[in-house]
Scaffold this motif. Structure first.
Motif, PDB file in Angstrom:
ATOM      1  N   ALA A   1       0.840  -1.194   0.000  1.00  0.00           N
ATOM      2  CA  ALA A   1       0.000   0.000   0.000  1.00  0.00           C
ATOM      3  C   ALA A   1       0.873   1.240   0.000  1.00  0.00           C
ATOM      4  N   ARG A   2       0.301   2.327  -0.501  1.00  0.00           N
ATOM      5  CA  ARG A   2       1.021   3.595  -0.502  1.00  0.00           C
ATOM      6  C   ARG A   2       0.122   4.668   0.083  1.00  0.00           C
ATOM      7  N   ARG A   3       0.723   5.540   0.873  1.00  0.00           N
ATOM      8  CA  ARG A   3      -0.035   6.645   1.433  1.00  0.00           C
ATOM      9  C   ARG A   3      -0.156   7.725   0.366  1.00  0.00           C
ATOM     10  N   GLU A   4      -1.387   8.112   0.087  1.00  0.00           N
ATOM     11  CA  GLU A   4      -1.595   9.195  -0.877  1.00  0.00           C
ATOM     12  C   GLU A   4      -2.440  10.254  -0.207  1.00  0.00           C
ATOM     13  N   GLY A   5      -1.766  11.279   0.307  1.00  0.00           N
ATOM     14  CA  GLY A   5      -2.469  12.290   1.090  1.00  0.00           C
ATOM     15  C   GLY A   5      -3.012  11.639   2.343  1.00  0.00           C
ATOM     16  N   ASP A   6      -4.305  11.759   2.579  1.00  0.00           N
ATOM     17  CA  ASP A   6      -4.910  11.133   3.747  1.00  0.00           C
ATOM     18  C   ASP A   6      -5.450   9.744   3.431  1.00  0.00           C
TER      19      ASP A   6
ATOM     20  N   GLY B   1       7.165   6.241   6.294  1.00  0.00           N
ATOM     21  CA  GLY B   1       5.778   5.859   6.537  1.00  0.00           C
ATOM     22  C   GLY B   1       4.925   6.080   5.298  1.00  0.00           C
ATOM     23  N   ALA B   2       5.555   6.027   4.121  1.00  0.00           N
ATOM     24  CA  ALA B   2       4.841   6.289   2.873  1.00  0.00           C
ATOM     25  C   ALA B   2       4.333   5.007   2.221  1.00  0.00           C
ATOM     26  N   THR B   3       5.028   3.899   2.434  1.00  0.00           N
ATOM     27  CA  THR B   3       4.583   2.635   1.855  1.00  0.00           C
ATOM     28  C   THR B   3       4.586   1.550   2.933  1.00  0.00           C
ATOM     29  N   ALA B   4       3.749   0.559   2.723  1.00  0.00           N
ATOM     30  CA  ALA B   4       3.689  -0.581   3.644  1.00  0.00           C
ATOM     31  C   ALA B   4       3.505  -1.836   2.816  1.00  0.00           C
ATOM     32  N   ALA B   5       3.944  -2.968   3.356  1.00  0.00           N
ATOM     33  CA  ALA B   5       3.778  -4.221   2.628  1.00  0.00           C
ATOM     34  C   ALA B   5       3.644  -5.363   3.617  1.00  0.00           C
TER      35      ALA B   5
ATOM     36  N   MET C   1      -0.466  15.658   7.073  1.00  0.00           N
ATOM     37  CA  MET C   1      -0.052  14.486   7.842  1.00  0.00           C
ATOM     38  C   MET C   1       1.352  14.648   8.411  1.00  0.00           C
ATOM     39  N   ALA C   2       2.157  15.526   7.828  1.00  0.00           N
ATOM     40  CA  ALA C   2       3.536  15.660   8.286  1.00  0.00           C
ATOM     41  C   ALA C   2       3.562  16.069   9.753  1.00  0.00           C
ATOM     42  N   PRO C   3       4.365  15.377  10.565  1.00  0.00           N
ATOM     43  CA  PRO C   3       4.393  15.715  11.986  1.00  0.00           C
ATOM     44  C   PRO C   3       4.951  17.124  12.180  1.00  0.00           C
TER      45      PRO C   3
END
Ligand code: SF4
Ligand code: SF4
Ligand code: SF4
Lengths: 387, 259
Positions: free
Chosen positions: A101-106, A296-300, B1-3
């Motif tokens: 997964a990738r964080r895209e904005g919120d 914290g931009a991508t997760a797997a 979101m940036a801290p």
């Protein structure tokens, strides 16, 4: 392809050149061909481009906790038993990404995973290994939850089986009725015949795909003598089994003896290193690891081979359920030989002997069963529990 | 979101060879990514610009071998929200814990003209013997991918994905043929904590145990097997007495062997 298409079950003879032609035919049809070759100190399964890659003239001497490559007197291509790896490595890979997964904005975007599905052809699959593949088919695709990636990798496999001409020192397929002759589930099955200067293969057709491919391979009709010679090879191998395992009432035997003193004896030797489960062609357990990157931009989520021998395997809130090594060895052996029957209808062991050979301290599953049988609690009220 | 504020990271050195800190500097692209998500507030090995605590994450390399360091680690702990030890020295006492099996005064007499200026402790001890530790990363040196994983996990507030199982599992996952079974080469992999990726067996050598003991290893059964493969009692004592000599059960197992 021009040639005469044989019926399923039909037999014909093929030379060494024919084997080369068979390999080329598979490659030209776009298969990724995996077969035996010499690796670092053992015969391993890897990509094959021609008969020159095969371990001609090599064999393996196997005992509990020991494996050595040795030269044979002849130039047999398949004159070894089984190596440390099984086809599980290709069909159920040791590490596999499940999702990312990738964080895209919120928002969180789930990215698609590409399942790598080469069109596999496997050369040199033994009877025990075919049975092991069938067992994993049942585990991964035979229940209500289907493992899509396994199914995709398994689909359309071309299997060239080999009826064993050499029994390993730790083999016991005869006890498990899985070999040394391949019983179904193949496209072609070869028996290697080396006698008086001749080096040929008796080929048995196992499927329409196999018949179609084999039609293009140089061949001759199999005589009654050829067929008898092939049967003699398999019969000799069956007589030379390195081990035996008595399966009589094995489910009740193991399930009824959870507190047998032998579990302590074996635990004092067992390293809980998990090698036995890694090499076993039917062991299927995995763990999942969740990861995220620094930003914290991508997760797997990644799935990896796991084992009932690790402490983490049975870790629940408060600690591991099977903290004692005796409980872990007992779990493995009882599941493999007894509870598997409850779960999947038959034994989880195919008698390939890998767990015996590749155990660094040479713990032998056949010896452990025999020891429990030697002074088992007889039937009656089943004994429960024991940790 | 940036801290609003980047977490502050500090790196500390105690008795050690600096190899683990070098693993951090060796992270190349990842160190740039790290510098973006955390403020590297204090890392004397990399920069003389050091700012005061408190710190969100302290990475501690090295063991405690002097009275001064025994005090200093308490100060580090007070300033740190999370304290992570990196490497065999900080986690197990390191190779310098060999002094624990001998008399340190003999060493001082052998090395220095006068013992007047030497203030050292009789033992080398891991950080956890002095202060509570939030996470211990094994290895001599640590694996840089694991280090980035631990930092990523602490930043995300999740558990690091670092299994405490045997090196054998990594060996089999990578498809390395077992050197113990196929060559008769004694290997410590079956009792050693995974994490290196089974480097030594992939070069046809036995594992040296530099990541220390895995969870509940059977060191005695492995020692028996080493004897069968031709290792002497002294060999076995030595192999259990390297970078993780002071950790149980390597310590007790080493004491059961020798001449
Ligand atoms: S339990 Fe052992 S002998 Fe049976 S299939 Fe698994 S590795 Fe082979
Ligand atoms: S039985 Fe052998 S291979 Fe399996 S965990 Fe125990 S020591 Fe390791
Ligand atoms: S080489 Fe060592 S670490 Fe690898 S499987 Fe064998 S005993 Fe285990």
């Amino acid at each position: 392809m021009g040639g005469h298409v044989l019926a399923i079950g039909a037999k014909a003879m093929m030379t060494r050149d024919g084997l080369q032609a068979l390999i080329e035919a598979l490659l030209s049809r776009g298969y990724r061909l995996i077969g035996p070759r010499l690796g670092e100190g053992a015969i391993v399964y890897d990509d094959i481009g021609g008969i020159a890659d095969l371990p001609a003239g090599w064999t393996d001497r196997q005992e509990a906790g020991s494996y050595r490559l040795e030269r044979r007197a002849d130039a047999a291509f398949f004159g070894y038993a089984v190596g440390p790896q099984s086809w599980k490595r290709f069909l159920h890979p040791p590490v596999e990404r499940l999702w990312q997964a990738r964080r895209e904005g919120d928002e969180l975007a789930i990215l698609p995973i590409e399942i790598e599905t080469p069109k596999f052809a496997f050369l040199g699959v033994r009877g025990c290994e075919l049975r092991a593949i069938q067992i994993q088919d049942r585990v991964f695709t035979g229940g209500s939850q289907v493992d899509v990636a396994y199914g995709a990798r398994r689909r359309g496999n071309f299997i060239v089986a080999v009826n064993c001409g050499t029994a390993g020192g730790t083999c016991f397929c005869v006890s498990m009725a899985s070999g040394p002759k391949a019983k179904g589930g193949f496209d072609l099955a070869l028996t290697e015949l080396i006698e008086g200067g001749a080096h040929e293969f008796l080929v048995e057709i196992g499927s329409a795909t196999g018949a179609d491919l084999f039609a293009g391979i140089p061949q001759r009709t199999a005589s009654g003598d050829d067929i008898a010679a092939a049967e003699a090879v398999v019969a000799r191998t069956a007589r030379e089994m390195g081990r035996t395992l008595d399966n009589t009432g094995i489910k009740e035997l193991l399930q009824g003896n959870p507190n047998h003193p032998r579990w302590d004896t074996v635990a004092s030797r067992c390293l809980t290193c998990a090698n036995c489960t890694m090499v076993c062609p039917t062991c299927f357990c995995t763990t999942v690891e969740d990861g995220s990157d620094l930003a914290g931009a991508t997760a797997a989520r990644v799935r990896k081979w796991d084992s009932c021998f690790t402490l983490d395997f049975s870790f629940v809130h408060g600690g591991p359920v099977r903290s004692e090594p005796r409980a872990r060895y007992r779990q493995w052996m009882t599941h493999k030989l007894a509870n598997w029957i409850d779960q999947f209808g038959k034994s989880g062991c195919v008698g390939c002997g890998r767990c015996i050979t590749w155990c660094p301290v040479g713990i032998d599953i056949t010896e452990e069963v025999a020891a429990i049988r030697a002074n088992a609690r007889t039937a009656g009220t089943p004994e429960k529990g024991g940790a | 979101m940036a801290p609003a504020r980047r977490p502050r990271l500090a790196v500390w050195k105690f008795a050690s060879c600096d190899g683990c800190q070098l693993s951090l500097l060796d992270c190349e692209d990842d160190i740039l990514a790290l510098a973006e998500v955390v403020e590297i507030a204090s890392f004397p090995e990399a920069s003389s610009a050091m700012s005061k605590g408190p710190y969100d994450i302290s990475l501690v390399e090295g063991s405690v071998t002097t009275p001064h360091d025994a005090m200093r680690i308490k100060k580090v702990r007070r300033q740190s929200r999370h304290l992570v030890t990196i490497g065999a020295c900080a986690t197990a006492g390191g190779i310098q814990a060999l002094r624990n099996f001998a008399d340190v005064d003999d060493f001082i007499a052998a090395v220095y003209a006068t013992s007047r200026y030497i203030k050292t402790l009789a033992t080398s001890t891991p950080i956890s013997a002095h202060v509570p530790v939030d996470y211990e990363l094994h290895g001599c040196p640590i694996d840089k991918t694991q280090l980035i994983e631990v930092i990523s996990a602490f930043l995300a507030g999740r558990k690091p994905a670092i299994p405490n199982q045997s090196v054998c599992i990594e060996c089999k996952q990578r498809g390395t043929v077992c050197v113990m079974v196929a060559r008769g080469t004694p290997c410590l992999g079956p009792v050693t904590h995974a994490g290196c990726g089974a480097i030594c067996p992939s070069f046809r050598r036995g594992c040296y145990g530099c990541f220390g003991p895995m969870a509940r290893p059977n060191t005695t059964a492995l020692a028996r097997e080493w004897r069968l493969l031709g290792a002497s009692e002294t060999d076995i004592q030595r192999v259990y007495r390297t970078f993780n000599a002071a950790t149980e059960p390597f310590k007790t197992e080493s004491e059961a062997h020798g001449d």
